[in-house]
Every structure is written in C-alpha cells, then in structure tokens.
Write a protein that holds these residues in place. Structure first.
Motif, PDB file in Angstrom:
ATOM      1  N   PHE A   1       0.857  -1.192   0.000  1.00 36.33           N
ATOM      2  CA  PHE A   1       0.000   0.000   0.000  1.00 36.33           C
ATOM      3  C   PHE A   1       0.891   1.240   0.000  1.00 36.33           C
ATOM      4  O   PHE A   1       1.663   1.450   0.936  1.00 36.33           O
ATOM      5  CB  PHE A   1      -0.933  -0.013   1.205  1.00 36.33           C
ATOM      6  CG  PHE A   1      -1.904  -1.155   1.150  1.00 36.33           C
ATOM      7  CD1 PHE A   1      -2.905  -1.175   0.198  1.00 36.33           C
ATOM      8  CD2 PHE A   1      -1.788  -2.227   2.016  1.00 36.33           C
ATOM      9  CE1 PHE A   1      -3.783  -2.233   0.116  1.00 36.33           C
ATOM     10  CE2 PHE A   1      -2.670  -3.297   1.946  1.00 36.33           C
ATOM     11  CZ  PHE A   1      -3.673  -3.304   0.988  1.00 36.33           C
TER      12      PHE A   1
ATOM     13  N   THR B   1       5.072  -6.283   3.622  1.00 32.97           N
ATOM     14  CA  THR B   1       3.759  -5.694   3.918  1.00 32.97           C
ATOM     15  C   THR B   1       3.238  -6.087   5.291  1.00 32.97           C
ATOM     16  O   THR B   1       3.590  -7.139   5.821  1.00 32.97           O
ATOM     17  CB  THR B   1       2.737  -6.131   2.842  1.00 32.97           C
ATOM     18  OG1 THR B   1       1.479  -5.518   3.130  1.00 32.97           O
ATOM     19  CG2 THR B   1       2.567  -7.636   2.810  1.00 32.97           C
ATOM     20  N   ALA B   2       2.401  -5.221   5.843  1.00 32.29           N
ATOM     21  CA  ALA B   2       1.723  -5.536   7.103  1.00 32.29           C
ATOM     22  C   ALA B   2       0.346  -6.106   6.824  1.00 32.29           C
ATOM     23  O   ALA B   2      -0.347  -6.537   7.735  1.00 32.29           O
ATOM     24  CB  ALA B   2       1.601  -4.279   7.964  1.00 32.29           C
ATOM     25  N   SER B   3      -0.048  -6.122   5.561  1.00 35.21           N
ATOM     26  CA  SER B   3      -1.403  -6.574   5.221  1.00 35.21           C
ATOM     27  C   SER B   3      -1.536  -8.075   5.410  1.00 35.21           C
ATOM     28  O   SER B   3      -0.585  -8.829   5.216  1.00 35.21           O
ATOM     29  CB  SER B   3      -1.717  -6.230   3.766  1.00 35.21           C
ATOM     30  OG  SER B   3      -2.977  -6.744   3.418  1.00 35.21           O
ATOM     31  N   ARG B   4      -2.742  -8.509   5.798  1.00 36.11           N
ATOM     32  CA  ARG B   4      -3.032  -9.936   5.852  1.00 36.11           C
ATOM     33  C   ARG B   4      -4.331 -10.230   5.110  1.00 36.11           C
ATOM     34  O   ARG B   4      -4.902 -11.306   5.251  1.00 36.11           O
ATOM     35  CB  ARG B   4      -3.085 -10.421   7.303  1.00 36.11           C
ATOM     36  CG  ARG B   4      -4.159  -9.746   8.133  1.00 36.11           C
ATOM     37  CD  ARG B   4      -4.100 -10.156   9.564  1.00 36.11           C
ATOM     38  NE  ARG B   4      -4.536 -11.502   9.791  1.00 36.11           N
ATOM     39  CZ  ARG B   4      -5.796 -11.849   9.984  1.00 36.11           C
ATOM     40  NH1 ARG B   4      -6.751 -10.964   9.952  1.00 36.11           N
ATOM     41  NH2 ARG B   4      -6.123 -13.106  10.223  1.00 36.11           N
TER      42      ARG B   4
ATOM     43  N   SER C   1       6.526 -10.355   6.041  1.00 37.19           N
ATOM     44  CA  SER C   1       5.485  -9.705   6.826  1.00 37.19           C
ATOM     45  C   SER C   1       6.090  -8.712   7.814  1.00 37.19           C
ATOM     46  O   SER C   1       7.116  -8.976   8.425  1.00 37.19           O
ATOM     47  CB  SER C   1       4.713 -10.804   7.576  1.00 37.19           C
ATOM     48  OG  SER C   1       3.664 -10.256   8.293  1.00 37.19           O
ATOM     49  N   LYS C   2       5.444  -7.537   7.942  1.00 34.95           N
ATOM     50  CA  LYS C   2       5.867  -6.559   8.948  1.00 34.95           C
ATOM     51  C   LYS C   2       5.202  -6.912  10.277  1.00 34.95           C
ATOM     52  O   LYS C   2       4.069  -7.360  10.275  1.00 34.95           O
ATOM     53  CB  LYS C   2       5.432  -5.157   8.537  1.00 34.95           C
ATOM     54  CG  LYS C   2       6.207  -4.567   7.389  1.00 34.95           C
ATOM     55  CD  LYS C   2       5.614  -3.214   7.048  1.00 34.95           C
ATOM     56  CE  LYS C   2       6.287  -2.612   5.824  1.00 34.95           C
ATOM     57  NZ  LYS C   2       5.563  -1.438   5.325  1.00 34.95           N
ATOM     58  N   PRO C   3       5.823  -6.681  11.405  1.00 36.64           N
ATOM     59  CA  PRO C   3       7.187  -6.188  11.538  1.00 36.64           C
ATOM     60  C   PRO C   3       8.185  -7.282  11.136  1.00 36.64           C
ATOM     61  O   PRO C   3       8.107  -8.394  11.623  1.00 36.64           O
ATOM     62  CB  PRO C   3       7.304  -5.837  13.026  1.00 36.64           C
ATOM     63  CG  PRO C   3       6.218  -6.608  13.718  1.00 36.64           C
ATOM     64  CD  PRO C   3       5.148  -6.858  12.718  1.00 36.64           C
ATOM     65  N   TYR C   4       9.118  -6.921  10.233  1.00 35.08           N
ATOM     66  CA  TYR C   4      10.015  -7.929   9.681  1.00 35.08           C
ATOM     67  C   TYR C   4      11.137  -8.296  10.656  1.00 35.08           C
ATOM     68  O   TYR C   4      11.522  -7.495  11.507  1.00 35.08           O
ATOM     69  CB  TYR C   4      10.615  -7.488   8.348  1.00 35.08           C
ATOM     70  CG  TYR C   4      11.180  -6.092   8.346  1.00 35.08           C
ATOM     71  CD1 TYR C   4      10.480  -5.053   7.758  1.00 35.08           C
ATOM     72  CD2 TYR C   4      12.408  -5.818   8.931  1.00 35.08           C
ATOM     73  CE1 TYR C   4      10.987  -3.778   7.757  1.00 35.08           C
ATOM     74  CE2 TYR C   4      12.922  -4.545   8.925  1.00 35.08           C
ATOM     75  CZ  TYR C   4      12.208  -3.522   8.348  1.00 35.08           C
ATOM     76  OH  TYR C   4      12.706  -2.254   8.355  1.00 35.08           O
TER      77      TYR C   4
END
Lengths: 123, 293
Positions: A56, A82-85, A103-106
């Motif tokens: 995003f 991304t932090a999106s799921r 995935s964040k937090p990486y």
C-alpha cells in the motif's frame, strides 16, 4: 560493483530503517520512493537488480502494480514487504511471483537472507 | 356515478401515497439496520413489515388501475406467506454484510497494529544508528529487541492462520537466534494465547539480553544458558531459565517481576543463576511434549 536495490516504501521511518540496513549490507539504494508512479519512473530510468516493495503506497498505484510493471519489462526480482493480511491482496501479490513475501514487523535476519537469496548471493 | 368515480380516485390517491410512504419507511429502516452494529433487529423487522404494507398498497393500486382480479387475495395471504421469507432473507443479507464489514474492520486493525510496531522498531533503529554514544546505541538496541519480541508474537499469531495462539518453540527460538545469544530454547509443542505468549516473549527477551555475556559454548550439550517453557500440571505452565553468569540488572529484574504479575505468577530467583515463573495457562494451549519427540 554493488547491486542496486529499488526501495519503495511510503512510511518514511520504515524506509529510513531499510535504507540503513541495506546500505550496511553493502548494496546501493535507488530511492526510497513513496509513490507507485515514481517507483515505475525510477525503475524505467535507472534500473535495479532487486526491488523491495511495500504494497500500500502513497498514491493510487499499489506495490502489486509496480511489480506487474517490473515483471512485464524485465527479469528483475522483487520482494513484497507488507503488514497486510487481507487474503485478496495476498493472492494478488502471490500471483506476481515475488522472490519472497515478508510480513511486517520484519525480522532483520530473514529480510537479509531473502535479499541475498533473490540476488543470488551468499551471506 | 360521479361521486363513485371521485371516491375511487381518492382511494387510488391514498393508496399511491401510502405506497410511497411505506416504500420510504422500508428504505430508511433497512438502511438503519445495515448501518448499525448493534440493535439492528428492530429496524429489520420494521423494514420488513413496512415492505409488506408497501406491497399490499401497490397491489391495491394495480387492482384499481388494471382490475387484476388475481391480486384480490394478495393482501389476505401476504403477511402469512411472504413475511417470514422476507424476514429470513433480510436477516441473512444484513448478517452477511455485517460479518464481511466486521472482518474488513478487524483486518484493517491488524494491519495498523503490525505497521505501528514496525514504525516503533524502525524509530529505535534509526535513533540508535544516529547516536554517537555506544552506551545509548546499546540501550536503544535493547529497547528495540523488546519491541521486536512483541511484534514477533503479533506476526506469528496473525500470519499462522490461527490468530489466537502462538507456537512457543518457533517464537522463543527466533528471539534467541535473532541476536545470536546462544541460549538453548525448549518449549516443545506448547502454544499459548497471544497475550500470554507476548508476556512470555518479553520475559524471554529480558533473559536472552541478560545471557548475552554468558559463555555459550556447550549450549547444545547442556552447558550453556537454557530457557524452558513447559506445562507443569493441569492448567499451569512454567518458564524457567538456567545459566545466568551474573546478577540480573535491577531494570531487568523489575521487568521480569512485572511480566510475572501480568502472567498471574511470581518470579522465583535461585542462587542468582536460575529463575522460574509459574503461571496459570489462560487456555488455548496444546499439551507440552519434549522437544525431542
């Protein structure tokens, strides 16, 4: 010559963190850029060996669309961070065949391993 | 004759007006039911009842205009035959809409939580990188490690497809490995609810930081620092640590006591080299199995 990594991330603090990390691993940075349109322009103008893409972004163009452009014009690998799921978003991202999805937090170790792997390098 | 026609026209006008009013009432009731997260049922029922009345009025209008005789019995049966179907359909529709809306809302919340944790970690990282003081860099790196312990619990929980629990072996091992502490982790197949897992993660982070100065050689053979999390009886778990080479810093001890209280347990220190926290399992965990099984 150090590999060049296109960094696309619209959150300035995260971009700053990534820039320090990636520079510390010995790579040069293209960006960071916050907008999808700017990312495509930067890639077309200067090229890169790898792209790290947030999904995003600050404009209407998403990281997935940036990936689609990179894929259609080159063989440059890219990694989504991304932090999106959201399942729909994840499916669209996976469909672009990224080198990795992080995935964040990486976790720094995993990020480093995936970047080196995508560039065909050993840590 | 003229009076009769006038009466019919008036009746038609009344039916047309009532159709419009019922239609508007149905629309606003349905919209209100959709908008509400709670107390939507009364609006749903009101909307369905007004919708039926609207259909009846429309049927009356059609009957007067076109003399549709088959509509004669519509009013008679409408409430009995159609109302239950309308209610079931409307309820299913609004429930599905609300569920989808709630799922999107929860997804957005998760996205923000993960992004915010990443921003906090990044902030600590860049501040450490910009600092000239070795001591400040070290303390900021420790703070970042604690935040990353919280972030890892959220990430593992949300990305696992089982968002209520965290597999503790993978979680604690990744913490120990991320800073190359040499701490041996044993948690077997134990999974804990996410909030408890995060508290255990903070306990582990503190102990892993404390163990960084300990001799790690021989950890695999049992000689190095060792962190274990296991079920010790019905509804109880224990997190224990062996191999502290020096007394815990005061801050770490306070952190451990705070986390022990949060877990509903108590910190027990033994001879300054080992410690344990026993706490009630909040549920959702799997039975403990030895790591070797």
């Amino acid at each position: 010559m150090a590999a060049r990594i296109l960094l696309v991330e619209d959150e300035p603090l995260i971009a700053w963190n990534l820039r320090i990390l990636i520079s510390g691993w010995g790579f040069s940075i293209l960006g960071p850029v916050e907008r999808g349109r700017d990312a495509i322009e930067a890639f077309d103008r200067e090229g890169a060996d790898l792209a790290l893409l947030d999904i995003f972004l600050a404009d209407s163009l998403s990281g997935i669309e940036v990936a689609r452009h990179i894929r259609s014009t080159s063989a440059t690998p890219f990694i989504f961070i991304t932090a999106s799921r959201d399942m729909g978003t994840m499916e669209l991202a996976e469909a672009e065949s990224p080198a990795a999805m992080i995935s964040k937090p990486y976790e720094e170790g995993r990020l480093k391993a995936e970047v080196f792997k995508a560039l065909g390098l050993e840590i | 004759m003229a009076e009769k026609e006038s009466g019919m026209s008036l009746s038609l006008a009344v039916n047309l007006a009532s159709s419009a009013l019922y239609a508007a009432g149905t629309f606003f009731s349905a919209r209100e039911a959709m908008r509400r997260r709670f107390f939507a049922a009364p609006f749903l029922f009101l909307g369905a009842a007004l919708g039926i009345e609207c259909l009846v009025s429309v049927s009356n209008v059609l009957e007067r205009i076109a003399a549709f005789s088959w509509l004669d019995r519509f009013e008679e049966y409408a409430e009995v035959l159609i109302l239950p179907f309308v209610l079931v359909f409307a309820y299913s529709w609004t429930s599905a809409e609300r569920l989808a809306s709630n799922e999107a809302y929860v997804g957005e919340l998760h996205h923000r939580v993960k992004n915010s944790l990443q921003i906090v970690e990044s902030m600590l990282f860049v501040q450490a990188a910009a600092s000239d003081s070795e001591e400040a860099r070290s303390e900021l790196a420790e703070a970042r490690f604690r935040v990353s312990a919280l972030g890892a619990a959220e990430r593992l929980s949300l990305d696992s497809g089982e968002p209520r629990t965290v597999g503790m072996q993978a979680y604690l091992s990744s913490l120990a490995e991320s800073i190359g502490s040499g701490v041996l982790v044993e948690a077997g197949g134990l999974a804990l609810p996410t909030s408890q897992a995060a508290s255990c993660g903070l306990v582990a982070a503190e102990l892993i930081l404390a163990a960084r100065g300990s001799p790690s050689s021989g950890a695999e053979s049992g000689g190095g620092p060792r962190l274990a999390l296991r079920r010790i009886g019905e509804g109880r778990c224990a997190i224990s640590f062996e191999g502290l080479s020096s007394p815990l810093p005061a801050f770490s001890e306070e952190m451990l006591k705070a986390m022990a209280r949060k877990l509903g347990g108590e910190l027990r220190l033994a001879e300054g080299t080992s410690l344990a926290i026993e706490f009630p399992d909040a549920g959702g965990g799997e039975p403990w199995r030895p790591a070797s099984s």
